[in-house]
Enzyme design. Sequence first.
Site, mmCIF file in Angstrom:
data_model
loop_
_atom_site.group_PDB
_atom_site.id
_atom_site.type_symbol
_atom_site.label_atom_id
_atom_site.label_comp_id
_atom_site.label_asym_id
_atom_site.label_seq_id
_atom_site.Cartn_x
_atom_site.Cartn_y
_atom_site.Cartn_z
ATOM 1 N N ARG A 16 0.835 -1.198 0.000
ATOM 2 C CA ARG A 16 0.000 0.000 0.000
ATOM 3 C C ARG A 16 0.869 1.247 0.000
ATOM 4 N NH1 ARG A 16 -5.570 -1.002 2.254
ATOM 5 N NH2 ARG A 16 -5.463 1.252 2.358
ATOM 6 N N CYS A 17 0.306 2.321 -0.515
ATOM 7 C CA CYS A 17 0.976 3.618 -0.579
ATOM 8 C C CYS A 17 1.532 3.997 0.798
ATOM 9 C CB CYS A 17 -0.042 4.656 -1.049
ATOM 10 S SG CYS A 17 0.654 6.254 -1.408
ATOM 11 N N PRO A 18 2.763 4.425 0.879
ATOM 12 C CA PRO A 18 3.687 4.826 -0.180
ATOM 13 C C PRO A 18 4.713 3.753 -0.548
ATOM 14 C CG PRO A 18 4.545 5.626 1.883
ATOM 15 C CD PRO A 18 3.252 4.873 2.202
ATOM 16 N N MET A 19 4.513 2.529 -0.109
ATOM 17 C CA MET A 19 5.538 1.491 -0.297
ATOM 18 C C MET A 19 5.897 1.199 -1.761
ATOM 19 S SD MET A 19 6.670 1.081 2.624
ATOM 20 C CE MET A 19 7.853 -0.175 2.218
ATOM 21 N N ASP A 43 -1.638 -1.043 -5.854
ATOM 22 C CA ASP A 43 -2.142 0.153 -5.187
ATOM 23 C C ASP A 43 -2.419 1.238 -6.220
ATOM 24 O OD1 ASP A 43 -2.351 1.488 -2.314
ATOM 25 O OD2 ASP A 43 -1.485 2.943 -3.706
#
Length: 79
Positions: A16-19, A43
Amino acid sequence: MTDIQVDHTLDAVGLRCPMPLLKTKQALSSLQPKEVLKVVATDAGAKRDIPAFVALTAHRLLDSLEQSELFIFYIEKGE
């Protein structure tokens, strides 16, 4: 389907953001100039974040596409 020669692939599926963006930055830092990184993410934020990041760098977005729920990016490492 693209015929871009890929040197490395980053599987960011399920992250999930920001990964996805952070993992993309890390992966690019380990590449040699002109090598191509394929990023696969799920995502929706990656659709916006990764092209925006690449536009601010010396890297080049060679292609991007959506397949089902996947966002796929081909990024050439800059000099």
